[in-house]
Enzyme design. Sequence first.
Site, PDB file in Angstrom:
ATOM      1  N   CYS A 106       0.806  -1.220   0.000  1.00  0.00           N
ATOM      2  CA  CYS A 106       0.000   0.000   0.000  1.00  0.00           C
ATOM      3  C   CYS A 106       0.841   1.274   0.000  1.00  0.00           C
ATOM      4  O   CYS A 106       0.337   2.355  -0.299  1.00  0.00           O
ATOM      5  CB  CYS A 106      -0.933   0.014   1.208  1.00  0.00           C
ATOM      6  SG  CYS A 106      -1.937  -1.488   1.335  1.00  0.00           S
ATOM      7  N   HIS A 397      -9.224   2.593  -2.182  1.00  0.00           N
ATOM      8  CA  HIS A 397      -7.827   2.230  -1.920  1.00  0.00           C
ATOM      9  C   HIS A 397      -7.262   1.318  -3.007  1.00  0.00           C
ATOM     10  O   HIS A 397      -7.170   0.115  -2.835  1.00  0.00           O
ATOM     11  CB  HIS A 397      -7.737   1.551  -0.546  1.00  0.00           C
ATOM     12  CG  HIS A 397      -6.383   1.023  -0.206  1.00  0.00           C
ATOM     13  ND1 HIS A 397      -5.210   1.633  -0.594  1.00  0.00           N
ATOM     14  CD2 HIS A 397      -6.006  -0.103   0.498  1.00  0.00           C
ATOM     15  CE1 HIS A 397      -4.183   0.922  -0.147  1.00  0.00           C
ATOM     16  NE2 HIS A 397      -4.645  -0.131   0.505  1.00  0.00           N
ATOM     17  N   CYS A 428       0.211   2.500   6.303  1.00  0.00           N
ATOM     18  CA  CYS A 428       0.575   1.162   6.742  1.00  0.00           C
ATOM     19  C   CYS A 428       0.549   0.246   5.532  1.00  0.00           C
ATOM     20  O   CYS A 428      -0.178   0.504   4.572  1.00  0.00           O
ATOM     21  CB  CYS A 428      -0.383   0.658   7.810  1.00  0.00           C
ATOM     22  SG  CYS A 428      -2.115   0.628   7.257  1.00  0.00           S
TER      23      CYS A 428
END
Length: 442
Positions: A106, A397, A428
């Site tokens: 990510c 996302h 994170c």
Amino acid sequence: MNSQPSDIWLAAGLRTPFARVDGPLARLGAIEMSVPVMRAMTRLETSPPGSQPRPGAGIAREGIRPDLLVWGTVIPNLGYSNIAREIQIEAGLDQTIPAFSTVLACSTSMVAAFQAAGMLGHGGRELALVGGVECMSRVQIGLSQNLSDWLRRFFQARSLAQRLGSLKDLKARDVRLHILAVRNRATGKSMGEHTEEMAKTWGIAREPQDRIALASHEKAIAGQQAGFFDDLIVPVADASRDGFPRSDTSLERLARLQPAFDRTSGKGTITAGNSSPLTDGAAGLWVATGSGLKRLSASIPRARLVDWEIAAVDIFHEGLLMAPTYAIPRMLARNRLRYADIGLWEIHEAFSAQVLCNLAAFESASFRREKVGVDFDFGKFPVERLNPHGGSVALGHPFGATGARILSQAVKELAAMPKGSRAVVSICADGGLGTVALLQAE
């Protein structure tokens, strides 16, 4: 610990609208989704995604020519290895610009910015275009490793007899497909399962998670209505705005959703409503030296990259998404800053529970001393300064694009604040990793 950048700036880029899987961007691949972003940022004349640019077109005369391109995606594709170069060629950019790909779950396009920052100022390079993409609608399904090995040997056979003879080596149990899943390879657990464990460890209840999710939607909707995202998004396909923010959600509606990852213990708290959704999208960002910044329009929001940090935790003994709780205290301590000194906090919302676990750790003096190794009083965390235009729960996302999205958003927000204001941006990432940045308005 990193070395602090002395003259590195981030300037807001562009992104596609973020769309749900099998939604308006589903017909585009990762390359086709990225091309409009890269072309719009460099001010090349736009063309339909997937169309073949005129050979040798290069950068438009009035366009912006970066000195470096860094782009990333998390989900692999068998058709290419360096997606940055493929997008560059498809977009018709000058092919003498070096381009390379990167990946860090990510944090992919955030670490792309850090990598570019470390390469600028050398060899005359002053301006980099970085970013990332994820096409969750078009995940390539592969073969099991044993079946792939057998097929390779089958097609390498030099005669029909050898091929027929190899059939005896093919086992029925090997005839399987390899379907990618959003789970950690080493532990075998999904991101949601890991976050459920974190929520139980830190005592995070369901209602505060739903409140984080509701606030994310409310802020994102307010941002859309105020036009905040208009100059951060380039329309692609049939989409012109993010498709996830919901004006009709409420705590009551969120409370009715069933747990998605712990459905048996009766203690599950993470639902589809307080988790970031599977998302298609691409996003870009500018990284520049002071000199390189002059090549961009003065109207593009910018902020100085003061410092950054990357951290990792032992995923068998620590929460999978807790690395930012190590990175942020270390970065702030070496800059002698307290939480109240930060006017803007942009924290990636993989899950509402992950955000709340991180906030609890930020305010735990014992956690900072005993685990992080930082004995510094940061004060109370200012929750009211968190994600003012919504976060990943509401906006979406796409793994490879989130870093560029959240950095561009923070840069625009910070540029509207008084000179000297600071922002912390945190992501994170799977594998127990985390990246954070300290920005300042100038």
